[in-house]
Write a protein that holds these residues in place. Structure first.
Motif, PDB file in Angstrom:
ATOM      1  N   GLN A 181       0.819  -1.209   0.000  1.00  0.00           N
ATOM      2  CA  GLN A 181       0.000   0.000   0.000  1.00  0.00           C
ATOM      3  C   GLN A 181       0.855   1.262   0.000  1.00  0.00           C
ATOM      4  N   SER A 182       2.168   1.075  -0.086  1.00  0.00           N
ATOM      5  CA  SER A 182       3.101   2.190  -0.224  1.00  0.00           C
ATOM      6  C   SER A 182       4.348   1.662  -0.923  1.00  0.00           C
ATOM      7  N   THR A 183       5.202   2.559  -1.339  1.00  0.00           N
ATOM      8  CA  THR A 183       6.416   2.182  -2.044  1.00  0.00           C
ATOM      9  C   THR A 183       7.404   1.547  -1.074  1.00  0.00           C
ATOM     10  N   TYR A 184       8.055   0.474  -1.507  1.00  0.00           N
ATOM     11  CA  TYR A 184       9.122  -0.121  -0.702  1.00  0.00           C
ATOM     12  C   TYR A 184      10.305   0.838  -0.654  1.00  0.00           C
ATOM     13  N   PRO A 185      11.102   0.786   0.404  1.00  0.00           N
ATOM     14  CA  PRO A 185      12.313   1.613   0.427  1.00  0.00           C
ATOM     15  C   PRO A 185      13.293   1.122  -0.645  1.00  0.00           C
ATOM     16  N   PRO A 186      14.168   1.995  -1.115  1.00  0.00           N
ATOM     17  CA  PRO A 186      15.144   1.581  -2.128  1.00  0.00           C
ATOM     18  C   PRO A 186      16.075   0.509  -1.576  1.00  0.00           C
ATOM     19  N   ILE A 187      16.504  -0.365  -2.452  1.00  0.00           N
ATOM     20  CA  ILE A 187      17.508  -1.376  -2.108  1.00  0.00           C
ATOM     21  C   ILE A 187      18.861  -0.716  -2.329  1.00  0.00           C
ATOM     22  N   THR A 188      19.606  -0.499  -1.265  1.00  0.00           N
ATOM     23  CA  THR A 188      20.873   0.222  -1.366  1.00  0.00           C
ATOM     24  C   THR A 188      22.083  -0.660  -1.087  1.00  0.00           C
ATOM     25  N   LEU A 189      21.863  -1.860  -0.577  1.00  0.00           N
ATOM     26  CA  LEU A 189      22.937  -2.820  -0.330  1.00  0.00           C
ATOM     27  C   LEU A 189      22.593  -4.113  -1.053  1.00  0.00           C
ATOM     28  N   PRO A 190      23.589  -4.940  -1.358  1.00  0.00           N
ATOM     29  CA  PRO A 190      23.298  -6.180  -2.081  1.00  0.00           C
ATOM     30  C   PRO A 190      22.281  -7.047  -1.333  1.00  0.00           C
ATOM     31  N   VAL A 191      21.280  -7.489  -2.062  1.00  0.00           N
ATOM     32  CA  VAL A 191      20.262  -8.372  -1.506  1.00  0.00           C
ATOM     33  C   VAL A 191      19.837  -9.345  -2.601  1.00  0.00           C
ATOM     34  N   ILE A 192      19.464 -10.537  -2.193  1.00  0.00           N
ATOM     35  CA  ILE A 192      18.877 -11.511  -3.112  1.00  0.00           C
ATOM     36  C   ILE A 192      17.428 -11.675  -2.689  1.00  0.00           C
ATOM     37  N   ILE A 193      16.505 -11.371  -3.584  1.00  0.00           N
ATOM     38  CA  ILE A 193      15.082 -11.627  -3.344  1.00  0.00           C
ATOM     39  C   ILE A 193      14.744 -12.782  -4.270  1.00  0.00           C
ATOM     40  N   ASP A 194      14.543 -13.964  -3.679  1.00  0.00           N
ATOM     41  CA  ASP A 194      14.498 -15.205  -4.447  1.00  0.00           C
ATOM     42  C   ASP A 194      13.131 -15.878  -4.392  1.00  0.00           C
ATOM     43  N   GLY A 195      12.289 -15.559  -5.373  1.00  0.00           N
ATOM     44  CA  GLY A 195      10.979 -16.185  -5.476  1.00  0.00           C
ATOM     45  C   GLY A 195      11.045 -17.644  -5.885  1.00  0.00           C
ATOM     46  N   THR A 196      12.201 -18.089  -6.394  1.00  0.00           N
ATOM     47  CA  THR A 196      12.334 -19.488  -6.793  1.00  0.00           C
ATOM     48  C   THR A 196      12.427 -20.414  -5.592  1.00  0.00           C
ATOM     49  N   GLN A 206      19.143   0.766  -5.948  1.00  0.00           N
ATOM     50  CA  GLN A 206      20.086   1.878  -6.069  1.00  0.00           C
ATOM     51  C   GLN A 206      21.516   1.455  -5.748  1.00  0.00           C
ATOM     52  N   GLY A 207      21.687   0.316  -5.125  1.00  0.00           N
ATOM     53  CA  GLY A 207      23.015  -0.214  -4.839  1.00  0.00           C
ATOM     54  C   GLY A 207      23.293  -1.366  -5.788  1.00  0.00           C
ATOM     55  N   GLY A 208      24.531  -1.681  -6.009  1.00  0.00           N
ATOM     56  CA  GLY A 208      24.874  -2.753  -6.927  1.00  0.00           C
ATOM     57  C   GLY A 208      24.890  -4.112  -6.255  1.00  0.00           C
ATOM     58  N   GLY A 209      24.980  -5.140  -7.087  1.00  0.00           N
ATOM     59  CA  GLY A 209      25.168  -6.489  -6.598  1.00  0.00           C
ATOM     60  C   GLY A 209      23.926  -7.201  -6.108  1.00  0.00           C
ATOM     61  N   SER A 210      22.747  -6.727  -6.454  1.00  0.00           N
ATOM     62  CA  SER A 210      21.508  -7.383  -6.020  1.00  0.00           C
ATOM     63  C   SER A 210      21.006  -8.350  -7.082  1.00  0.00           C
ATOM     64  N   THR A 211      20.221  -9.333  -6.637  1.00  0.00           N
ATOM     65  CA  THR A 211      19.649 -10.335  -7.525  1.00  0.00           C
ATOM     66  C   THR A 211      18.157 -10.471  -7.221  1.00  0.00           C
ATOM     67  N   ILE A 212      17.335 -10.408  -8.259  1.00  0.00           N
ATOM     68  CA  ILE A 212      15.889 -10.603  -8.142  1.00  0.00           C
ATOM     69  C   ILE A 212      15.543 -11.813  -8.997  1.00  0.00           C
ATOM     70  N   LEU A 213      14.954 -12.834  -8.381  1.00  0.00           N
ATOM     71  CA  LEU A 213      14.654 -14.084  -9.074  1.00  0.00           C
ATOM     72  C   LEU A 213      13.196 -14.494  -8.890  1.00  0.00           C
ATOM     73  N   GLY A 214      12.556 -14.929  -9.959  1.00  0.00           N
ATOM     74  CA  GLY A 214      11.280 -15.620  -9.893  1.00  0.00           C
ATOM     75  C   GLY A 214      10.121 -14.863  -9.292  1.00  0.00           C
ATOM     76  N   LEU A 215       9.976 -13.578  -9.621  1.00  0.00           N
ATOM     77  CA  LEU A 215       8.837 -12.786  -9.156  1.00  0.00           C
ATOM     78  C   LEU A 215       8.000 -12.342 -10.350  1.00  0.00           C
ATOM     79  N   ALA A 216       6.711 -12.167 -10.136  1.00  0.00           N
ATOM     80  CA  ALA A 216       5.845 -11.485 -11.105  1.00  0.00           C
ATOM     81  C   ALA A 216       5.557 -10.109 -10.505  1.00  0.00           C
ATOM     82  N   ILE A 217       5.779  -9.050 -11.274  1.00  0.00           N
ATOM     83  CA  ILE A 217       5.583  -7.680 -10.786  1.00  0.00           C
ATOM     84  C   ILE A 217       4.736  -6.935 -11.801  1.00  0.00           C
ATOM     85  N   TYR A 218       3.612  -6.393 -11.339  1.00  0.00           N
ATOM     86  CA  TYR A 218       2.679  -5.744 -12.269  1.00  0.00           C
ATOM     87  C   TYR A 218       1.889  -4.640 -11.573  1.00  0.00           C
TER      88      TYR A 218
END
Length: 160
Positions: free
Chosen positions: A37-52, A80-92
């Protein structure tokens, strides 16, 4: 929101202060929809968000982010930060971009459905782009092989 998907909101809202992995193990049969219901904060450090990691994943996203409730000029995910990975999500249905990447590069976006739900057949669009790259280099969007490709509907990619 569906099933236990609401539990992912706190994980995504409190982005880590060091590199981390966000994985999913929501009980039941997917797909599971997260409706912020609001915008997520920016990703500024490496993170893996793994929907798989969601039980039952078989090259089709089971975790969806429906951005309809995000405020004006909101992105599904903003890296906004480098080195992040986003896997297996549907975003719409995001007010701006499904995924916006700016600044540091070396991010990986794979196996995502952008501008469509987990079925891959409903054109639910993001207002601007599926993935928007702004002054960011050396990013990998999609890949070879069925498990790595990203699928998009409507305005797929924008590079600036």
């Amino acid at each position: 929101r569906a099933g236990g998907a609401a539990c992912a909101r706190p994980s995504l809202m409190s982005m880590p202060t060091r590199s981390a992995t966000i994985s999913f193990q929501i009980p039941g049969n997917g797909p599971f929809t997260i409706s912020p219901q609001s915008t997520y904060p920016p990703i500024t450090l490496p993170v893996i968000i793994d929907g798989t990691t969601q039980t039952g994943y078989r090259n089709v996203p089971l975790i969806q982010i429906n951005g309809k409730g995000i405020g004006a000029n909101g992105d599904g995910l903003m890296i906004q930060g480098g080195g992040s990975t986003i896997l297996g999500l549907a975003i719409y249905r995001c007010k701006r971009d499904g995924i916006r990447i700016s600044g540091f590069g070396t991010n990986i976006i794979q196996a995502c459905y952008l501008g469509t739900d987990a079925s891959g057949t409903n054109a639910l669009g993001n207002q601007e782009a599926g993935v928007y790259l702004f002054r960011s280099s050396v990013n990998l969007i999609g890949g070879v092989g069925a498990g790595a490709q990203c699928h998009q509907r409507k305005r797929p990619w924008r590079l600036y």
